[in-house]
Structures are given as structure tokens and as C-alpha cells.
Write an enzyme that holds these catalytic residues in place. Structure first.
Site, PDB file in Angstrom:
ATOM      1  N   GLU A 106      -5.491  -1.341   4.532  1.00  0.00           N
ATOM      2  CA  GLU A 106      -5.995  -0.905   3.219  1.00  0.00           C
ATOM      3  C   GLU A 106      -5.492   0.498   2.858  1.00  0.00           C
ATOM      4  O   GLU A 106      -6.196   1.286   2.233  1.00  0.00           O
ATOM      5  CB  GLU A 106      -7.530  -0.949   3.168  1.00  0.00           C
ATOM      6  CG  GLU A 106      -8.155  -2.224   3.673  1.00  0.00           C
ATOM      7  CD  GLU A 106      -7.544  -3.494   3.087  1.00  0.00           C
ATOM      8  OE1 GLU A 106      -6.873  -3.411   2.050  1.00  0.00           O
ATOM      9  OE2 GLU A 106      -7.723  -4.575   3.672  1.00  0.00           O
ATOM     10  N   GLY A 107      -4.268   0.797   3.243  1.00  0.00           N
ATOM     11  CA  GLY A 107      -3.679   2.100   2.990  1.00  0.00           C
ATOM     12  C   GLY A 107      -3.910   3.018   4.168  1.00  0.00           C
ATOM     13  O   GLY A 107      -5.050   3.331   4.506  1.00  0.00           O
TER      14      GLY A 107
END
Length: 589
Positions: free
Chosen positions: A438-439
């Protein structure tokens, strides 16, 4: 095997004494039907589910893993029946709005329930949780046709979902995506391309899987500005159980979360339906991505909580040596590990992390509810901006530190922590993904400093800092918390010159952002934690001191204040330092 007891007292304290949901929820149209008794009773039932049904599957699921058979993924033994129970009892609809078939519980209830899921079985929780983000994208951005096809099934959990962004050549740089979408005469699209690292990519838990896919239409511009968002079912909707051109290329063999299916998927003329405006797919997907980033923060709290609980239990039972100040159990051949000051200190550090981390996630969940449905326009806007500022801290700061505390808990077991039977090493492996997906945390730091702080000249940061004076004033009335007040009051003055200097430096050299962003994330995360501890201490008022578990909170707040007192904003390096780093890197390439 791991043991776990849901921290229900902590949940209720945070919900009703700190966040004061009993006062807030009546103001929110989507949640006014939820009272304190229903909130408490629902989490108690959730605790039974997670402790009795999911925890026993955690170790066995990790050992067995998912497997690819005849082109489809089979989940570990027990997962399918556990999900059936989970779905039939309505848990997927817990925080889904009433308007789309949900139960309408506030985000804080979802945060606490998801923490219990993560504590007992992280792999299962990933299967369960991505679906709601997919639903919210479909409901907010999809047209009437798309909503009618997918909303009900997603709301009930009858179908699960995925987010399909990453490709072999396109990780965090989504502008490099090559998956294509070709328009059809009926308004649908045929998608072709390859996606990798897809959580829930395939499984046997539900009869259909809903993939939310970023792709590029014919003639779309290059880069992220040419991406559109599509919803693609695994099986065709017109012909039940008929394949829709989505196949599993590979099942990833992973360091952790082995009981969750992380897949490489091929889309070959797979029929899909556009969600949102053409070439605005990334903006739509951010609703799901930010939901996923909050979920990662919650996962780190859940994993650290179960690690702490088991370390505490072990150190209470394990006899090892004598305490430095003299035997605490002279009738025994040795003292419990908990008698040693270093062991106590390690456990206290774990608590200093867990409690504000839990509050941070719950606070963001509450802010998102306010941003969605508070009747006051200014309150909605401010809540949205504050949630935006705090989201990279939830994902980045929490996942950066959780592994350290889980490792500390494992070390308290000595060699027993390193072997599989205790379950501790699995927690460390499972947590290793949290700083990555998620980054990555570096991307979170860039987002925090570049987009959430410098781009609005510190406006979002100012909203957070504006909360400090009122809290400091309340604490001045509390004996023994003077040091907390002094530390709390000093932080606001530190940030304004820091942001001003960084704003000037980045005008001359944008590399300054890239160089100092991780330090800025660490600094602001530390200050946010200090604020949260002060908030907790304020809520643990004398009138509630008869509750035994609250008595330590002011002392913990004082200890945290001592840790952060004199914190200096050393991240503001001059622009020439950034140029020097860039020169060194070029020289070594």
C-alpha cells in the site's frame, strides 16, 4: 501456540472516554442508531469469533499455506468454513452504510474489530477487509448499472474483492501501467494485461471475486492521467460460473501472510465495467488505497498487541535468574523473567507504542465518519483534512515501529521465540509486509511532507497543532502532569519555522523533500504519539481511577513526555546538503 484476549476494556475506554462517541454518534445521520451498549455487545461477540474460530487457524494456515490446483487457489483447511460463518453472521456488513445494505456501525467499531482479526489471523483479515474498500469505490463512483450489479453482493460479503494496480514493470509508478481496456457496443470493456502481487487474487471462499482494475483505454494519454478504473468479475454475470478471461499465472511464495493468496493474474479480454470518469481512475482508486493504508496501521496494532500479550504471559511464568535488587521469589529456584528491570522496560516500551497507535487508528476512523456525514460543513472539511494528514502516519510511522516491538517481544522468549511452536516468529514474518505494501514507507513520507504539508503551506498540519492548546490547558488542572503539559505546549512553536525553512529550501532544490521526508515522518509521528498519550491521560480522569487498568495511563503519559522532551526539528537540512548527497550518489553509480 499463541494465546489472545481481546482488549475490550481498552476499546470501550477509547470509544467512550477519549473519542466520546456517545456524544458524537447522535450527530451523525449514518450512525445515530448505534449506542454504547450495542457498540460494546457487538465487539464482545466479535471477540468470541476471532478468539475461538480464527486464532486456531492462524498457525495451521501459515504452515499449510494456499496452493494452486487446476488453475485455481485453494485456501488452507478451515478457512472456507470460517469465512462462511463470518459471512452468514453479518460481519462483512458491520461498517457498511445502511443505505447500501450494511449495519451502519461507525469506523471506530470497524477499526477495533479489524484489530481483533489481525491479532488472531492476519491472512484471514486480508481476505475479509479489501472487499469493503472495493464496495465504497463502486458505490461512490459507479453508475446505476455498476451499483446494481455489484453493491449488494459486496455489501453482504457474498463476493470478495481485490485491488489490481501493480504490474511487472509498474510498481509504485502507476503511470507505467500497460493493461488495456477496449470499449464495447453495450458500454462494457474488454480488459487485457497482467497484474502481480494481488492480495485475494484467487481463492475458494466465495463463488465470485470482484477485481478493481486500473487500465488504459484506447487513445488515452500517457502517464497516470490516462488511467481509468474498471470493475471486473472473475466469472461472467450473464452466465453464472462461466469464466471471464481472468486466470491465475502464479501464486506467490512469501515470507509471511502465507495463508493469504497473493497472485499474479492475467486478464485476457475480460469483461469489465468502468467506475468513475474516463481517465480519472487513479483519483477514484485513492479512496480504496487510503482505506487500505488505514487497514495496514490497524494490522500493525493487532500484531503488536498479540505479541505483547504472549510476551507478558511468558515472562510471568518463565523462571530465569535473580532480580538485580534481590530475589523477588526466594521460595522458587529463580525469579520470573518479569522481575528483571530490562524485561519490564521492554514491555513498557511495547505498551507505549500500542496504546497511542490504537487510538490513532480509531481517531482516523472517527474523522472519516465526520468527513462523510457530519451536519456542519466546516467540521466535515476539517475532519477530512486532518484524516489526510494522519493517514501516512498511520501507515508509515506505525509499520516502521511495529516490527521493532514485535522483535522485542520475541526476544523475551529467548530461543523459544525463534522456534515455530510458540507462534512468535510468524508474527514477525507477517508484520514484515506492512512497511512495504500500500505504498512503501518512503512513499508515505514523501506524501506527508510534499502533498500534505508543503503543498498547502502547513494548513493541514496547523489543524492538528490547533488541538494542542486546549488539551494542554485541561491537563494543567491535573496534578502530576505538569511535565506533560510543558512538553505538549512546546511542540507547536517548533513546526512553523521548520515548515517555512523547508518551503524555502525546496524552491531551490526539490531533492530536499526526498532527503528529509523520512525524518519529517518520524518527527511528526513522535509528536502525534505524545499528543495522543496526553489525550489518554486527560481521559483517565480521577472519576474513573477506580478502573484498575486506567491507573497506569497518566504514568505512561509522563514517561512518553520524558522521551520526547527537548525533541528538536533536526530534519531541516539546507539545500546544499541535498545537493551533496545527490553528487555522492552520482559519483558512486
Amino acid at each position: 501456540m499463541l494465546q489472545y484476549q481481546a482488549p475490550l476494556e481498552e476499546f470501550n475506554f477509547l470509544a467512550h472516554k477519549v473519542l466520546r462517541l456517545s456524544e458524537l454518534l447522535p450527530l451523525l445521520p449514518e450512525h445515530h442508531h448505534i449506542d454504547a451498549d450495542l457498540f460494546r455487545a457487538t465487539l464482545e461477540v466479535g471477540a468470541e469469533l476471532t478468539q475461538e474460530q480464527l486464532l486456531p487457524l492462524n498457525g495451521s494456515g501459515d504452515a499449510e499455506g494456499c496452493r494452486l490446483e487446476q488453475g485455481g487457489v485453494k485456501t488452507p483447511q478451515g478457512f472456507k468454513s470460517a469465512y462462511r460463518l463470518f459471512q452468514e453472521n453479518g460481519w462483512p456488513a458491520l461498517t457498511v452504510p445502511l443505505s447500501i445494505g450494511g449495519q451502519g456501525f461507525p469506523g471506530t467499531a470497524g477499526v477495533f474489530f479489524d484489530e481483533m482479526l489481525a491479532s488472531t489471523n492476519l491472512s484471514f483479515s486480508i481476505f475479509a477487509n479489501v472487499r469493503e474498500g472495493v464496495l465504497r469505490c463502486v458505490d461512490r463512483f459507479g453508475d446505476e448499472r455498476v451499483r446494481s450489479l455489484f453493491s449488494d453482493k459486496l455489501a453482504s460479503g457474498e463476493w470478495l474483492g481485490t485491488m489490481c494496480l501493480t504490474e511487472p514493470q509498474a510498481g509504485s509508478d502507476l503511470g507505467l501501467i500497460r493493461t488495456t481496456a477496449v470499449t464495447q457496443s453495450d458500454g462494457s470493456y474488454l480488459l487485457s494485461g497482467t497484474k502481480i502481487f494481488i492480495s485475494n487474487g484467487d481463492h475458494d471462499l466465495t463463488e465470485n471475486i470482484v477485481h478493481l482494475v486500473l487500465a488504459r483505454t484506447e487513445g488515452a494519454p500517457a502517464g497516470t492521467g490516462g488511467l481509468s478504473l474498471f470493475v471486473v468479475p472473475k466469472y461472467q454475470l450473464e452466465v453464472p460460473a462461466s469464466a471471464n478471461g481472468v486466470s491465475v499465472i502464479a501464486l506467490e511464495h512469501k515470507h509471511g501472510i502465507r495463508a493469504n493468496a497473493t497472485c499474479a493474474l492475467a486478464f485476457e479480454n475480460a469483461r469489465g465495467y468502468r467506475v468513475g470518469e474516463l481517465n480519472r481512475g487513479l483519483a477514484c482508486m485513492f479512496l480504496l488505497m487510503n482505506s487500505a493504508r488505514l487497514a495496514v496501521g490497524v494490522q500493525t496494532v493487532g500484531l503488536t498487541e498479540v505479541a505483547y500479550q504472549n510476551a507478558l504471559r511468558y515472562t510471568q511464568e518463565r523462571l530465569q535468574g535473580r532480580a538485580l535488587n534481590g530475589a523477588t521469589h526466594p521460595d522458587q529456584p529463580a525469579d520470573p523473567l518479569l522481575s528483571h528491570i530490562g524485561v519490564k522496560s521492554s514491555l513498557v516500551q511495547q505498551r507505549l507504542f500500542i496504546e497511542p497507535a490504537r487510538l490513532l487508528c480509531a481517531w482516523v476512523g472517527t474523522l472519516l465518519d465526520e468527513a462523510r456525514c457530519h451536519p456542519d460543513d466546516a467540521r466535515r472539511k476539517q475532519a477530512s483534512q486532518l484524516a489526510e494528514l494522519l493517514t501516512p502516519i498511520v501507515k508509515g510511522y506505525l509499520s516502521q515501529h511495529a516490527g521493532t516491538h514485535i522483535s522485542s517481544a520475541l526476544q523475551l522468549f529467548g530461543g523459544h521465540g525463534y522456534i515455530v511452536e510458540t507462534g512468535m516468529e510468524q508474527l514477525l514474518r507477517d508484520a514484515a509486509i506492512c512497511p512495504i505494501y500500500e505504498g512503501t514507507n518512503y512513499i508515505q513520507s514523501l506524501d506527508l511532507l510534499g502533498r500534505k504539508t508543503l503543498s498547502d503551506q502547513g494548513q493541514r498540519l496547523g489543524i492538528f497543532l490547533s488541538h494542542i492548546p486546549a488539551l494542554a490547558e485541561r491537563l494543567r488542572q491535573r496534578p502530576g502532569l505538569e511535565g506533560v503539559v510543558t512538553t505538549l505546549a512546546s511542540w507547536g512553536a517548533e513546526f512553523e519555522p521548520l515548515v517555512q525553512q523547508l518551503s524555502v529550501d525546496t524552491v531551490f532544490n526539490r531533492d530536499v523533500v526526498g532527503l528529509v521526508a523520512p525524518d519529517f515522518l518520524e518527527l511528526l509521528g513522535t509528536v502525534v504519539f505524545g499528543y495522543l498519550w496526553a489525550w489518554i491521560a486527560d481521559a483517565a480522569a480521577p472519576s474513573t481511577s477506580d478502573e484498575k487498568f486506567l491507573r497506569s495511563k497518566p504514568a505512561l503519559a509522563r514517561r512518553d513526555a520524558g522521551r520526547t522532551r527537548g525533541l528538536q526539528p533536526t530534519v531541516a537540512l539546507p539545500a546544499q546538503s541535498a545537493r551533496g548527497v545527490a553528487l555522492i550518489i552520482r559519483t558512486e553509480q
